[in-house]
Design a protein around this motif. Structure first.
Motif, PDB file in Angstrom:
ATOM      1  N   SER A  65     -25.728   3.134  41.152  1.00  8.31           N
ATOM      2  CA  SER A  65     -24.614   2.307  40.696  1.00  8.31           C
ATOM      3  C   SER A  65     -23.410   3.201  40.459  1.00  8.31           C
ATOM      4  CB  SER A  65     -24.985   1.566  39.410  1.00  8.31           C
ATOM      5  OG  SER A  65     -23.988   0.598  39.101  1.00  8.31           O
ATOM      6  N   LEU A  66     -22.269   2.751  40.963  1.00  2.31           N
ATOM      7  CA  LEU A  66     -21.047   3.540  40.884  1.00  2.31           C
ATOM      8  C   LEU A  66     -20.093   2.970  39.851  1.00  2.31           C
ATOM      9  CD1 LEU A  66     -20.180   4.344  44.612  1.00  2.31           C
ATOM     10  CD2 LEU A  66     -21.890   5.379  43.105  1.00  2.31           C
ATOM     11  N   PHE A  67     -19.559   3.875  39.045  1.00  2.89           N
ATOM     12  CA  PHE A  67     -18.539   3.495  38.077  1.00  2.89           C
ATOM     13  C   PHE A  67     -17.173   3.494  38.753  1.00  2.89           C
ATOM     14  CE2 PHE A  67     -15.345   4.742  34.872  1.00  2.89           C
ATOM     15  CZ  PHE A  67     -15.503   3.709  33.969  1.00  2.89           C
ATOM     16  N   TYR A  68     -16.356   2.515  38.409  1.00  2.00           N
ATOM     17  CA  TYR A  68     -15.005   2.426  38.967  1.00  2.00           C
ATOM     18  C   TYR A  68     -14.043   1.925  37.902  1.00  2.00           C
ATOM     19  CZ  TYR A  68     -15.720  -2.638  39.123  1.00  2.00           C
ATOM     20  OH  TYR A  68     -15.951  -3.950  38.769  1.00  2.00           O
ATOM     21  N   THR A  69     -12.773   2.221  38.115  1.00  2.00           N
ATOM     22  CA  THR A  69     -11.705   1.669  37.282  1.00  2.00           C
ATOM     23  C   THR A  69     -10.671   1.055  38.213  1.00  2.00           C
ATOM     24  OG1 THR A  69     -12.052   3.492  35.728  1.00  2.00           O
ATOM     25  CG2 THR A  69     -10.123   2.107  35.390  1.00  2.00           C
ATOM     26  N   TYR A  70     -10.382  -0.220  38.005  1.00  2.00           N
ATOM     27  CA  TYR A  70      -9.551  -1.005  38.927  1.00  2.00           C
ATOM     28  C   TYR A  70      -8.341  -1.534  38.178  1.00  2.00           C
ATOM     29  CZ  TYR A  70      -8.593  -4.877  42.267  1.00  2.00           C
ATOM     30  OH  TYR A  70      -8.028  -5.753  43.175  1.00  2.00           O
ATOM     31  N   TYR A  71      -7.154  -1.231  38.689  1.00  2.00           N
ATOM     32  CA  TYR A  71      -5.907  -1.677  38.080  1.00  2.00           C
ATOM     33  C   TYR A  71      -5.213  -2.675  39.001  1.00  2.00           C
ATOM     34  CZ  TYR A  71      -6.543   2.413  35.061  1.00  2.00           C
ATOM     35  OH  TYR A  71      -7.045   3.339  34.174  1.00  2.00           O
ATOM     36  N   ILE A  86      -7.457   2.788  47.526  1.00  2.00           N
ATOM     37  CA  ILE A  86      -8.808   3.162  47.109  1.00  2.00           C
ATOM     38  C   ILE A  86      -8.837   4.685  46.992  1.00  2.00           C
ATOM     39  CG2 ILE A  86     -11.265   3.015  47.667  1.00  2.00           C
ATOM     40  CD1 ILE A  86     -10.428   0.588  49.506  1.00  2.00           C
ATOM     41  N   SER A  87      -9.120   5.180  45.787  1.00  2.00           N
ATOM     42  CA  SER A  87      -8.878   6.586  45.471  1.00  2.00           C
ATOM     43  C   SER A  87     -10.172   7.353  45.192  1.00  2.00           C
ATOM     44  CB  SER A  87      -7.953   6.675  44.250  1.00  2.00           C
ATOM     45  OG  SER A  87      -7.670   8.014  43.915  1.00  2.00           O
ATOM     46  N   PHE A  88     -10.299   8.519  45.836  1.00  2.00           N
ATOM     47  CA  PHE A  88     -11.446   9.410  45.639  1.00  2.00           C
ATOM     48  C   PHE A  88     -10.956  10.828  45.383  1.00  2.00           C
ATOM     49  CE2 PHE A  88     -13.140   6.073  48.381  1.00  2.00           C
ATOM     50  CZ  PHE A  88     -14.373   5.792  47.807  1.00  2.00           C
ATOM     51  N   ASN A  89     -11.689  11.559  44.565  1.00  2.00           N
ATOM     52  CA  ASN A  89     -11.490  13.005  44.478  1.00  2.00           C
ATOM     53  C   ASN A  89     -12.577  13.702  45.273  1.00  2.00           C
ATOM     54  OD1 ASN A  89      -9.629  12.307  41.904  1.00  2.00           O
ATOM     55  ND2 ASN A  89      -9.218  14.375  42.646  1.00  2.00           N
ATOM     56  N   GLY A  90     -12.813  14.968  44.986  1.00  2.00           N
ATOM     57  CA  GLY A  90     -13.601  15.723  45.938  1.00  2.00           C
ATOM     58  C   GLY A  90     -14.807  16.446  45.398  1.00  2.00           C
ATOM     59  N   GLY A  91     -14.784  17.746  45.471  1.00  2.00           N
ATOM     60  CA  GLY A  91     -15.904  18.566  45.058  1.00  2.00           C
ATOM     61  C   GLY A  91     -16.543  19.301  46.226  1.00  2.00           C
ATOM     62  N   PRO A  92     -17.595  18.746  46.852  1.00  2.00           N
ATOM     63  CA  PRO A  92     -18.274  17.501  46.467  1.00  2.00           C
ATOM     64  C   PRO A  92     -18.902  17.618  45.078  1.00  2.00           C
ATOM     65  CG  PRO A  92     -19.586  18.721  48.056  1.00  2.00           C
ATOM     66  CD  PRO A  92     -18.279  19.440  47.961  1.00  2.00           C
ATOM     67  N   GLY A  93     -18.975  16.481  44.420  1.00  2.00           N
ATOM     68  CA  GLY A  93     -19.514  16.463  43.068  1.00  2.00           C
ATOM     69  C   GLY A  93     -18.474  16.249  42.005  1.00  2.00           C
ATOM     70  N   SER A  94     -17.251  15.922  42.397  1.00  2.00           N
ATOM     71  CA  SER A  94     -16.178  15.724  41.431  1.00  2.00           C
ATOM     72  C   SER A  94     -15.915  14.237  41.215  1.00  2.00           C
ATOM     73  CB  SER A  94     -14.897  16.399  41.930  1.00  2.00           C
ATOM     74  OG  SER A  94     -13.809  16.066  41.104  1.00  2.00           O
ATOM     75  N   ALA A  95     -15.668  13.885  39.966  1.00  2.00           N
ATOM     76  CA  ALA A  95     -15.303  12.512  39.630  1.00  2.00           C
ATOM     77  C   ALA A  95     -13.869  12.215  40.064  1.00  2.00           C
ATOM     78  CB  ALA A  95     -15.460  12.293  38.126  1.00  2.00           C
ATOM     79  N   SER A  96     -13.487  10.951  39.961  1.00  2.00           N
ATOM     80  CA  SER A  96     -12.142  10.527  40.370  1.00  2.00           C
ATOM     81  C   SER A  96     -11.107  10.730  39.272  1.00  2.00           C
ATOM     82  CB  SER A  96     -12.162   9.044  40.769  1.00  2.00           C
ATOM     83  OG  SER A  96     -12.458   8.230  39.646  1.00  2.00           O
ATOM     84  N   ILE A  97     -11.495  11.367  38.193  1.00  2.00           N
ATOM     85  CA  ILE A  97     -10.659  11.521  37.001  1.00  2.00           C
ATOM     86  C   ILE A  97      -9.321  12.198  37.279  1.00  2.00           C
ATOM     87  CG2 ILE A  97     -11.854  13.688  36.441  1.00  2.00           C
ATOM     88  CD1 ILE A  97     -11.406  13.103  33.502  1.00  2.00           C
ATOM     89  N   THR A 144     -21.363  11.539  39.718  1.00  2.00           N
ATOM     90  CA  THR A 144     -20.097  11.961  39.137  1.00  2.00           C
ATOM     91  C   THR A 144     -19.629  10.883  38.167  1.00  2.00           C
ATOM     92  OG1 THR A 144     -18.549  10.939  40.712  1.00  2.00           O
ATOM     93  CG2 THR A 144     -19.565  13.027  41.354  1.00  2.00           C
ATOM     94  N   GLY A 145     -18.772  11.277  37.230  1.00  2.00           N
ATOM     95  CA  GLY A 145     -18.324  10.300  36.242  1.00  2.00           C
ATOM     96  C   GLY A 145     -19.519   9.688  35.532  1.00  2.00           C
ATOM     97  N   LEU A 387     -17.407  15.433  34.933  1.00  2.00           N
ATOM     98  CA  LEU A 387     -16.275  15.886  35.744  1.00  2.00           C
ATOM     99  C   LEU A 387     -16.799  16.452  37.059  1.00  2.00           C
ATOM    100  CD1 LEU A 387     -14.843  15.697  32.934  1.00  2.00           C
ATOM    101  CD2 LEU A 387     -13.457  17.641  33.667  1.00  2.00           C
ATOM    102  N   PHE A 388     -17.884  17.235  36.949  1.00  2.00           N
ATOM    103  CA  PHE A 388     -18.583  17.773  38.120  1.00  2.00           C
ATOM    104  C   PHE A 388     -20.064  17.478  37.937  1.00  2.00           C
ATOM    105  CE2 PHE A 388     -14.867  20.468  37.360  1.00  2.00           C
ATOM    106  CZ  PHE A 388     -14.212  20.341  38.568  1.00  2.00           C
ATOM    107  N   GLY A 389     -20.641  16.749  38.878  1.00  2.00           N
ATOM    108  CA  GLY A 389     -22.028  16.325  38.725  1.00  2.00           C
ATOM    109  C   GLY A 389     -22.980  17.075  39.629  1.00  2.00           C
ATOM    110  N   PRO A 390     -24.301  16.939  39.375  1.00  2.00           N
ATOM    111  CA  PRO A 390     -25.323  17.610  40.184  1.00  2.00           C
ATOM    112  C   PRO A 390     -25.525  16.897  41.531  1.00  2.00           C
ATOM    113  CG  PRO A 390     -26.360  16.280  38.470  1.00  2.00           C
ATOM    114  CD  PRO A 390     -24.877  16.187  38.236  1.00  2.00           C
ATOM    115  N   VAL A 391     -24.974  17.459  42.589  1.00  2.00           N
ATOM    116  CA  VAL A 391     -25.058  16.826  43.915  1.00  2.00           C
ATOM    117  C   VAL A 391     -25.588  17.794  44.974  1.00  2.00           C
ATOM    118  CG1 VAL A 391     -23.162  15.264  43.366  1.00  2.00           C
ATOM    119  CG2 VAL A 391     -22.683  17.420  44.557  1.00  2.00           C
ATOM    120  N   HIS A 392     -26.121  18.916  44.545  1.00  2.00           N
ATOM    121  CA  HIS A 392     -26.560  19.913  45.519  1.00  2.00           C
ATOM    122  C   HIS A 392     -28.079  19.923  45.628  1.00  2.00           C
ATOM    123  CE1 HIS A 392     -22.498  21.384  46.070  1.00  2.00           C
ATOM    124  NE2 HIS A 392     -22.344  21.339  44.750  1.00  2.00           N
ATOM    125  N   PRO A 393     -28.642  20.249  46.794  1.00  2.00           N
ATOM    126  CA  PRO A 393     -27.940  20.766  47.981  1.00  2.00           C
ATOM    127  C   PRO A 393     -27.162  19.676  48.716  1.00  2.00           C
ATOM    128  CG  PRO A 393     -30.262  20.482  48.452  1.00  2.00           C
ATOM    129  CD  PRO A 393     -30.107  20.209  46.986  1.00  2.00           C
TER     130      PRO A 393
END
Length: 493
Positions: A65-71, A86-97, A144-145, A387-393
């Motif tokens: 389940s993905l968390f989102y914030t919609y304005y 539709i906005s994304f950040n990176g990382g990989p493993g980074s939230a959209s904050i 993430t998030g 802010l940075f989540g466990p997404v590796h490998p």
């Protein structure tokens, strides 16, 4: 017997209490709140929705389940012509904050005008937000998030890889757009850093597998997106970034330092392509005098000594540059924003101990978002906001996202792309971003729909107050330019 019953009852109570307080994500949830802000001097009422939406497997079972914030702007009833970003950040493993709380959203961090943290932590209204011209949803990928995996039997490879990330997020976006009734709206994807890899692949996946077509893609501080480079090309491309950083720190020779940066960079870029790259390609074939002449020019443009350039056979890695440029001052410079300075444990070595830019940003964003989510969005959870989540490998194989984006542009005459780069970004430097554009469009046929803009800041150029205003305005102009007139056919003339 009585002791046994009491013991069992106690164990039941403990188990029941644990079950009630276990940290978990709600597969489906949303909390709505209404607000008003002022953007470009005009009042803008809006609704904020903080919630979660599932990711399903092929059997229709929720696996994450993905968390989102919609304005959404609330004084506009007709959504058919209202853009959706539709906005994304990176990382990989980074939230959209990062872009959520510092760039395009209606609320931003309390930081100083150059982007440095200040206390007390918190948020303030963003007078430059693009919410006046577009609704925005910020999406946190898995882990993430507040986003989490809910079916622990699902292989992690379902989520954690270039192409698997694109596949499940495309399905999630398709569901979100359908639920919100936004199929008719002009649609845009924006990604920062690794998020550019993500959105470059997403626009192709959504277009070819979900038949969802976009008006625009915004690449903020783009990665290489799978576009081939290496060896001499990679190393020669760094020099314009070195020159910009050295100019900022007043480390260049006086004839260059006395000029404006905009007057210097075209000269350095030309040298990098026309002289430095061919010299690097020659390698040991260079004569001693040719090598010395190239090293002399590199030193002139980079702020480094000719001696260390020759010691690196002209190929000076970024790690060494960050350590070396201000070594005589006892300082290092930031990777993601070279305006930032750091202090290492020792002056010796070939790389900095840490990135002073990233460490500064982390302690500004985390407290502010936790306060904002609870007090303003009214979203309550015991989960940690990663802010940075466990997404590796992370599976990086078979990356073709830059080429896929270019193909999507050729398939869709409506699709425009804008690149935004910080001139002091050493993680995803601006000249390599230009190089990617040249390789995406080798014939020049997409030039009228492919643009690049540079800013005098770093990876998150919007943290600097001056660039926050101009970069948001550039997005506004990009959205305006890429709007399609009524009844305009999607065809090449």
């Amino acid at each position: 017997m009585r002791k046994l019953v009491l013991s069992c009852l106690l164990m039941f109570c403990i188990s029941f209490t644990w079950a009630q307080t276990e940290r978990h994500i709600e597969i489906e949830s949303k909390v709505e709140s209404t607000h008003e802000t002022t953007i470009k001097g005009k009042k803008v009422p809006y609704k904020a929705t903080a919630g979660t939406q599932p990711v399903w497997n092929e059997k229709g079972e929720p696996i994450a389940s993905l968390f989102y914030t919609y304005y959404e702007r609330t004084d506009i009833s007709d959504k058919t012509t209202r853009p959706l970003v539709i906005s994304f950040n990176g990382g990989p493993g980074s939230a959209s904050i990062w872009m959520h709380l510092a760039y395009t959203g209606p609320v931003i961090l309390k930081i100083d005008d150059e982007g440095y943290p200040i206390q007390p932590y918190g948020t303030k209204s963003n007078p430059n937000s693009i919410l006046d011209v577009a609704d925005i949803v910020y999406v946190d990928p898995v882990n993430t998030g507040y986003s989490r995996i809910v079916d622990l039997e699902t292989p992690r490879s379902t989520f954690f890889g270039i192409n698997s990330d694109i596949k499940y997020l495309a399905d999630w976006v398709n569901t979100f757009v359908t639920r919100q009734g936004r199929w008719a709206s002009p649609k845009y994807l924006i990604g920062e850093s690794y998020g550019t890899t993500r959105v470059a692949g997403l626009v192709s996946q959504l277009q070819n597998s979900h038949w969802m077509y976009f008006n625009g893609v915004i690449l903020v501080s783009p990665t290489d997106m799978g576009i081939e480079r290496g060896g001499p090309v990679k190393m020669a491309n760094y020099l314009p970034y070195y020159a910009a950083t050295a100019w900022y720190h007043k480390a260049l020779d006086s004839d260059l330092q006395s000029k404006d940066l905009d007057d210097i960079l075209p000269e350095v870029e030309a040298f990098a392509i026309d002289e430095l790259l061919p010299a690097m390609v020659k390698g040991g074939k260079l004569t001693a005098s040719e090598r010395d002449a190239i090293a002399t020019k590199m030193a002139h443009y980079s702020g480094l000594s000719k001696k260390v350039i020759l010691e690196h056979n002209l190929m000076v890695p970024t790690n060494f540059f960050w350590k070396e440029l201000l070594r005589d001052q006892g300082m290092t410079i930031g990777r993601l924003d070279s305006r930032y300075k750091g202090i290492d444990r020792a002056g010796t070595g070939s790389r900095p101990d840490f990135d002073p830019a990233l460490t500064a940003w982390n302690h500004a964003f985390a407290p502010a978002f936790n306060i904002y989510a609870k007090e303003t969005l009214k979203y309550n959870t015991d989960l940690t906001y990663n802010l940075f989540g466990p997404v590796h490998p992370w599976d990086r194989s078979n990356e073709n996202t830059g080429y896929d984006l270019a193909t999507a542009m050729r398939q869709n005459p409506y699709l425009h792309v804008m690149v935004q780069s910080g001139l002091y970004d050493g993680g995803t430097d601006f000249f390599n971003a230009k190089y990617s554009m040249w390789q995406m469009d080798p014939t020049g046929e997409l030039a009228d729909r492919l643009s690049w803009i540079g800013y005098r800041s770093g990876h998150m150029m919007y943290l600097r107050a001056e660039d926050l205003e101009t970069s948001n305005e550039d997005i506004r102009q990009f959205i305006e330019k890429s709007k399609v007139a009524p009844n305009m056919p999607a065809k090449y003339e």
